[in-house]
Design an enzyme around this catalytic site. Structure first.
Site, mmCIF file in Angstrom:
data_model
loop_
_atom_site.group_PDB
_atom_site.id
_atom_site.type_symbol
_atom_site.label_atom_id
_atom_site.label_comp_id
_atom_site.label_asym_id
_atom_site.label_seq_id
_atom_site.Cartn_x
_atom_site.Cartn_y
_atom_site.Cartn_z
ATOM 1 N N GLY A 173 1.637 -2.589 -6.342
ATOM 2 C CA GLY A 173 1.513 -1.307 -5.658
ATOM 3 C C GLY A 173 0.189 -0.606 -6.026
ATOM 4 O O GLY A 173 -0.779 -0.840 -5.449
ATOM 5 N N GLY A 174 0.173 0.145 -7.263
ATOM 6 C CA GLY A 174 -0.969 0.885 -7.367
ATOM 7 C C GLY A 174 -2.475 0.163 -7.576
ATOM 8 O O GLY A 174 -3.377 0.468 -7.024
ATOM 9 N N GLU B 271 11.601 -6.566 -8.441
ATOM 10 C CA GLU B 271 10.885 -5.416 -8.783
ATOM 11 C C GLU B 271 11.944 -4.513 -9.676
ATOM 12 O O GLU B 271 12.649 -3.781 -9.066
ATOM 13 C CB GLU B 271 10.292 -4.509 -7.561
ATOM 14 C CG GLU B 271 9.374 -5.349 -6.906
ATOM 15 C CD GLU B 271 8.342 -4.342 -6.329
ATOM 16 O OE1 GLU B 271 7.042 -4.650 -6.249
ATOM 17 O OE2 GLU B 271 8.995 -3.566 -5.532
ATOM 18 N N TRP C 105 0.831 -1.176 -0.095
ATOM 19 C CA TRP C 105 -0.097 -0.072 0.032
ATOM 20 C C TRP C 105 1.019 1.235 -0.061
ATOM 21 O O TRP C 105 0.360 2.278 -0.092
ATOM 22 C CB TRP C 105 -0.981 0.048 1.288
ATOM 23 C CG TRP C 105 -2.059 -0.950 1.152
ATOM 24 C CD1 TRP C 105 -2.089 -1.772 0.179
ATOM 25 C CD2 TRP C 105 -3.189 -0.946 1.915
ATOM 26 N NE1 TRP C 105 -3.344 -2.662 0.424
ATOM 27 C CE2 TRP C 105 -3.811 -2.215 1.550
ATOM 28 C CE3 TRP C 105 -3.731 -0.331 3.285
ATOM 29 C CZ2 TRP C 105 -5.020 -2.537 2.207
ATOM 30 C CZ3 TRP C 105 -4.807 -0.698 3.800
ATOM 31 C CH2 TRP C 105 -5.545 -1.899 3.320
ATOM 32 N N SER D 51 4.044 -2.283 -12.004
ATOM 33 C CA SER D 51 3.038 -2.233 -12.829
ATOM 34 C C SER D 51 2.198 -3.382 -13.277
ATOM 35 O O SER D 51 1.830 -3.463 -14.299
ATOM 36 C CB SER D 51 3.557 -1.475 -14.048
ATOM 37 O OG SER D 51 4.225 -0.081 -13.759
HETATM 38 P P1 13P Z 1 3.238 -0.444 -8.985
HETATM 39 O O1 13P Z 1 2.441 -1.821 -9.016
HETATM 40 O O2 13P Z 1 2.524 0.658 -8.479
HETATM 41 O O3 13P Z 1 4.222 -0.158 -9.989
HETATM 42 O O4 13P Z 1 4.343 -0.775 -7.684
HETATM 43 C C1 13P Z 1 5.133 -1.849 -7.479
HETATM 44 C C2 13P Z 1 5.715 -2.009 -6.521
HETATM 45 O O5 13P Z 1 6.595 -1.143 -5.899
HETATM 46 C C3 13P Z 1 5.214 -2.813 -5.198
HETATM 47 O O6 13P Z 1 6.003 -2.973 -4.158
#
Ligand code: 13P
Length: 253
Positions: free
Chosen positions: A234-235, A167, A10, A213
């Site tokens: 993340g998002g 990541e 989050w 992403s």
């Molecule tokens: P996003 O899914 O927003 O690209 O972020 C990935 C992330 O950093 C998860 O730890």
């Protein structure tokens, strides 16, 4: 067969008063996907509300960081004992944002990861290269260093409480995803590097998540790859429907 694991990160986004509603919406939207481990890693201040909302559901609560010392004069830090006491089960360690903005190094990642595992929590240890490193041909070197130093003295037995997240920094929050082949190549490198540390048999049991992403629209093709065992999101973890879409893809992978 490694059970797929989809975890939300989050980051610094959801308030304590908003936490229960989001966790409950996620639990409701994913209740049929019993073959996937589902985790919400929240800001530390949200953890008690997340733990409470997870009760009676298959969703587990986690945190985004933890300190290596049991207690003491470490203003602003959270101990593993505090997280255990609050009912958290997972902790993200070494996220690239911690490395980039808060001086996290492979050495501190190692101390934190070992403390998390020793406390009986599951560590989600993040590795990944920047675009600069990738373009300079340093991908393998960076991943191997992050693994070798970050997981120093982590034993085969400890691996029951270890998840690794790949990541690529250039894919985080940018809308740019690694292609499934690009991701698989690095996941295979991570597993091979882990095999040198803890043995091939144990390395085969450790889940490696992709993060950067990941969305409902691209999750299936990533999760179809041999060494991609889940996602760190993340998002898309902030909207129950999107997060559930990724979990649905994992349930079918
Ligand atoms: P996003 O899914 O927003 O690209 O972020 C990935 C992330 O950093 C998860 O730890």
């Amino acid at each position: 067969m490694r059970k797929k694991i989809i975890a939300g990160n989050w980051k610094m986004n959801v308030k304590p008063s908003e936490t229960a509603a989001l966790v409950k919406a996620i639990a409701e939207a994913t209740k049929d996907y019993t073959n996937v481990d589902i985790v919400c890693c929240t800001p530390a201040i949200d953890v008690p509300a997340a733990v409470e909302a997870c009760k009676g559901t298959q969703v587990k609560a986690g945190a985004e960081n933890a300190h290596w010392e049991a207690q003491g004069a470490y203003t602003g830090e959270i101990s593993t004992g505090m997280l255990v006491d609050a009912g958290a089960e997972y902790v993200i360690i070494g996220h690239s944002e911690r490395r980039q903005y808060f001086g996290e190094t492979d050495e501190t990642v190692n101390k934190r990861a070992r403390a998390v595992i020793a406390a009986g929590l599951t560590a989600i240890v993040c590795v990944g290269e920047t675009l600069e490193e990738r373009e300079a041909g340093k991908l393998n070197e960076v991943i191997e260093r992050q693994m070798n130093v970050g997981l120093k003295d982590v034993t085969a037995a400890d691996c029951a409480k270890l998840v690794i997240a790949y990541e690529p920094v250039w894919a985080i929050g940018t809308g740019k995803t690694a292609t499934p082949d690009q991701a698989q190549e690095v996941h295979a490198l991570i597993r091979a590097t882990l095999a040198k540390l803890v043995g091939a048999e144990t390395a085969e049991t450790v889940r490696i998540q992709y993060g950067g992403s990941m969305k409902p629209g691209n999750a299936a093709e990533l999760l179809a790859k041999k060494d991609i065992d889940g996602g760190l999101i993340g998002g898309a973890a902030l909207k129950a429907a999107d997060f559930a879409g990724i979990i649905a893809a994992a349930a079918q992978a």
